[in-house]
Design a protein around this motif. Structure first.
Motif, PDB file in Angstrom:
ATOM      1  N   ARG A  77       5.919   1.865 -20.710  1.00  0.00           N
ATOM      2  CA  ARG A  77       6.004   2.863 -21.763  1.00  0.00           C
ATOM      3  C   ARG A  77       6.568   4.164 -21.237  1.00  0.00           C
ATOM      4  O   ARG A  77       6.455   4.476 -20.058  1.00  0.00           O
ATOM      5  CB  ARG A  77       4.609   3.159 -22.320  1.00  0.00           C
ATOM      6  N   VAL A  78       7.114   4.921 -22.150  1.00  0.00           N
ATOM      7  CA  VAL A  78       7.415   6.335 -21.959  1.00  0.00           C
ATOM      8  C   VAL A  78       6.646   7.005 -23.085  1.00  0.00           C
ATOM      9  O   VAL A  78       6.942   6.765 -24.265  1.00  0.00           O
ATOM     10  CB  VAL A  78       8.926   6.638 -22.056  1.00  0.00           C
ATOM     11  N   GLY A  79       5.627   7.776 -22.729  1.00  0.00           N
ATOM     12  CA  GLY A  79       4.729   8.303 -23.752  1.00  0.00           C
ATOM     13  C   GLY A  79       4.043   7.126 -24.428  1.00  0.00           C
ATOM     14  O   GLY A  79       3.486   6.252 -23.767  1.00  0.00           O
ATOM     15  N   SER A  80       4.139   7.078 -25.746  1.00  0.00           N
ATOM     16  CA  SER A  80       3.532   5.961 -26.475  1.00  0.00           C
ATOM     17  C   SER A  80       4.548   4.888 -26.853  1.00  0.00           C
ATOM     18  O   SER A  80       4.201   3.897 -27.486  1.00  0.00           O
ATOM     19  CB  SER A  80       2.842   6.481 -27.735  1.00  0.00           C
ATOM     20  N   ILE A  81       5.790   5.059 -26.451  1.00  0.00           N
ATOM     21  CA  ILE A  81       6.860   4.124 -26.814  1.00  0.00           C
ATOM     22  C   ILE A  81       6.982   3.014 -25.776  1.00  0.00           C
ATOM     23  O   ILE A  81       7.214   3.271 -24.598  1.00  0.00           O
ATOM     24  CB  ILE A  81       8.210   4.853 -26.954  1.00  0.00           C
ATOM     25  N   VAL A  82       6.837   1.791 -26.232  1.00  0.00           N
ATOM     26  CA  VAL A  82       7.039   0.627 -25.355  1.00  0.00           C
ATOM     27  C   VAL A  82       8.539   0.370 -25.289  1.00  0.00           C
ATOM     28  O   VAL A  82       9.201   0.218 -26.306  1.00  0.00           O
ATOM     29  CB  VAL A  82       6.308  -0.614 -25.903  1.00  0.00           C
ATOM     30  N   TRP A  83       9.060   0.306 -24.072  1.00  0.00           N
ATOM     31  CA  TRP A  83      10.499   0.062 -23.922  1.00  0.00           C
ATOM     32  C   TRP A  83      10.796  -1.223 -23.151  1.00  0.00           C
ATOM     33  O   TRP A  83      11.927  -1.682 -23.099  1.00  0.00           O
ATOM     34  CB  TRP A  83      11.191   1.265 -23.267  1.00  0.00           C
ATOM     35  N   LEU A  84       9.741  -1.840 -22.610  1.00  0.00           N
ATOM     36  CA  LEU A  84       9.886  -3.060 -21.820  1.00  0.00           C
ATOM     37  C   LEU A  84       8.558  -3.802 -21.873  1.00  0.00           C
ATOM     38  O   LEU A  84       7.511  -3.187 -21.699  1.00  0.00           O
ATOM     39  CB  LEU A  84      10.219  -2.660 -20.377  1.00  0.00           C
ATOM     40  N   ALA A  85       8.594  -5.101 -22.146  1.00  0.00           N
ATOM     41  CA  ALA A  85       7.352  -5.867 -22.241  1.00  0.00           C
ATOM     42  C   ALA A  85       7.611  -7.318 -21.842  1.00  0.00           C
ATOM     43  O   ALA A  85       8.742  -7.808 -21.907  1.00  0.00           O
ATOM     44  CB  ALA A  85       6.803  -5.816 -23.664  1.00  0.00           C
ATOM     45  N   PHE A  86       6.542  -7.987 -21.446  1.00  0.00           N
ATOM     46  CA  PHE A  86       6.622  -9.377 -20.997  1.00  0.00           C
ATOM     47  C   PHE A  86       5.677 -10.242 -21.805  1.00  0.00           C
ATOM     48  O   PHE A  86       4.634  -9.780 -22.264  1.00  0.00           O
ATOM     49  CB  PHE A  86       6.242  -9.473 -19.514  1.00  0.00           C
ATOM     50  N   ASN A  87       6.023 -11.509 -21.944  1.00  0.00           N
ATOM     51  CA  ASN A  87       5.106 -12.443 -22.584  1.00  0.00           C
ATOM     52  C   ASN A  87       3.943 -12.694 -21.619  1.00  0.00           C
ATOM     53  O   ASN A  87       4.018 -12.354 -20.432  1.00  0.00           O
ATOM     54  CB  ASN A  87       5.826 -13.728 -23.000  1.00  0.00           C
ATOM     55  N   PRO A  88       2.843 -13.272 -22.086  1.00  0.00           N
ATOM     56  CA  PRO A  88       1.684 -13.479 -21.208  1.00  0.00           C
ATOM     57  C   PRO A  88       1.985 -14.310 -19.958  1.00  0.00           C
ATOM     58  O   PRO A  88       1.389 -14.099 -18.906  1.00  0.00           O
ATOM     59  CB  PRO A  88       0.670 -14.192 -22.106  1.00  0.00           C
ATOM     60  N   GLU A  89       2.935 -15.232 -20.047  1.00  0.00           N
ATOM     61  CA  GLU A  89       3.292 -16.072 -18.900  1.00  0.00           C
ATOM     62  C   GLU A  89       4.251 -15.365 -17.941  1.00  0.00           C
ATOM     63  O   GLU A  89       4.566 -15.895 -16.880  1.00  0.00           O
ATOM     64  CB  GLU A  89       3.927 -17.389 -19.386  1.00  0.00           C
ATOM     65  N   GLU A  90       4.750 -14.202 -18.360  1.00  0.00           N
ATOM     66  CA  GLU A  90       5.685 -13.392 -17.568  1.00  0.00           C
ATOM     67  C   GLU A  90       6.997 -14.123 -17.280  1.00  0.00           C
ATOM     68  O   GLU A  90       7.615 -13.946 -16.245  1.00  0.00           O
ATOM     69  CB  GLU A  90       5.020 -12.881 -16.289  1.00  0.00           C
ATOM     70  N   THR A  91       7.428 -14.924 -18.242  1.00  0.00           N
ATOM     71  CA  THR A  91       8.691 -15.654 -18.124  1.00  0.00           C
ATOM     72  C   THR A  91       9.763 -15.092 -19.049  1.00  0.00           C
ATOM     73  O   THR A  91      10.932 -15.423 -18.900  1.00  0.00           O
ATOM     74  CB  THR A  91       8.495 -17.145 -18.450  1.00  0.00           C
ATOM     75  N   GLU A  92       9.346 -14.269 -20.011  1.00  0.00           N
ATOM     76  CA  GLU A  92      10.262 -13.662 -20.967  1.00  0.00           C
ATOM     77  C   GLU A  92      10.053 -12.152 -20.961  1.00  0.00           C
ATOM     78  O   GLU A  92       8.930 -11.679 -20.798  1.00  0.00           O
ATOM     79  CB  GLU A  92      10.020 -14.199 -22.375  1.00  0.00           C
ATOM     80  N   MET A  93      11.146 -11.426 -21.141  1.00  0.00           N
ATOM     81  CA  MET A  93      11.098  -9.973 -21.156  1.00  0.00           C
ATOM     82  C   MET A  93      11.720  -9.477 -22.452  1.00  0.00           C
ATOM     83  O   MET A  93      12.818  -9.898 -22.827  1.00  0.00           O
ATOM     84  CB  MET A  93      11.872  -9.424 -19.960  1.00  0.00           C
ATOM     85  N   GLY A  94      11.016  -8.591 -23.135  1.00  0.00           N
ATOM     86  CA  GLY A  94      11.564  -7.894 -24.286  1.00  0.00           C
ATOM     87  C   GLY A  94      11.910  -6.483 -23.852  1.00  0.00           C
ATOM     88  O   GLY A  94      11.244  -5.916 -22.983  1.00  0.00           O
ATOM     89  N   PHE A  95      12.952  -5.918 -24.445  1.00  0.00           N
ATOM     90  CA  PHE A  95      13.376  -4.587 -24.021  1.00  0.00           C
ATOM     91  C   PHE A  95      14.065  -3.864 -25.169  1.00  0.00           C
ATOM     92  O   PHE A  95      14.608  -4.487 -26.091  1.00  0.00           O
ATOM     93  CB  PHE A  95      14.301  -4.676 -22.803  1.00  0.00           C
ATOM     94  N   ALA A  96      14.028  -2.536 -25.096  1.00  0.00           N
ATOM     95  CA  ALA A  96      14.683  -1.708 -26.100  1.00  0.00           C
ATOM     96  C   ALA A  96      16.175  -1.992 -26.073  1.00  0.00           C
ATOM     97  O   ALA A  96      16.791  -2.056 -25.002  1.00  0.00           O
ATOM     98  CB  ALA A  96      14.405  -0.233 -25.813  1.00  0.00           C
ATOM     99  N   PHE A  97      16.739  -2.175 -27.265  1.00  0.00           N
ATOM    100  CA  PHE A  97      18.151  -2.514 -27.388  1.00  0.00           C
ATOM    101  C   PHE A  97      18.585  -2.158 -28.809  1.00  0.00           C
ATOM    102  O   PHE A  97      17.827  -2.368 -29.758  1.00  0.00           O
ATOM    103  CB  PHE A  97      18.349  -4.017 -27.137  1.00  0.00           C
ATOM    104  N   PRO A  98      19.782  -1.620 -28.983  1.00  0.00           N
ATOM    105  CA  PRO A  98      20.224  -1.216 -30.323  1.00  0.00           C
ATOM    106  C   PRO A  98      20.244  -2.385 -31.310  1.00  0.00           C
ATOM    107  O   PRO A  98      20.811  -3.444 -31.023  1.00  0.00           O
ATOM    108  CB  PRO A  98      21.644  -0.683 -30.096  1.00  0.00           C
TER     109      PRO A  98
END
Length: 113
Positions: A30-51
């Protein structure tokens, strides 16, 4: 070699104003309260901020690497990927670009941009 969450942490952990949090057994940055990068519970997939306006093209050009978030998350500037399909240099680029979406422009240079 496939990218791991440890590789991503090595890039994301030292970025100014960014911090790691565990939310419902998921690693998120996070930056402040904004999540910009996250992983699934298995840590095999990554979500990220993107237009939003660019994500369909990204997914269409590399469907084996990138995919859309679940329907309830389509309202966010977000896309997801399979970590084992990313090269380390590409991961670094995606992480730094994602962070640039959530910090003031004056901090971009600190992130190597």
């Amino acid at each position: 070699m496939p990218v791991t969450i440890a590789d991503v942490r090595a890039v994301a952990a030292g970025l100014p104003r960014s911090y790691e949090a565990i939310v419902r057994d998921r690693v998120k940055f996070r930056v402040g309260s904004i999540v910009w990068l996250a992983f699934n519970p298995e840590e095999t997939e990554m979500g990220f901020a993107f237009p939003k306006e660019e994500r369909a093209a990204l997914v269409a050009t590399e469907p084996d690497v990138f995919f859309l978030p679940r329907p309830s998350d389509l309202r966010f500037n977000w896309v997801e990927c399979h970590l084992d399909q990313l090269a380390e240099e590409r991961m670094r680029e995606l992480v730094l670009d994602a962070r640039c979406m959530v910090v003031p422009q004056k901090l971009w240079s600190i992130a190597g941009r």
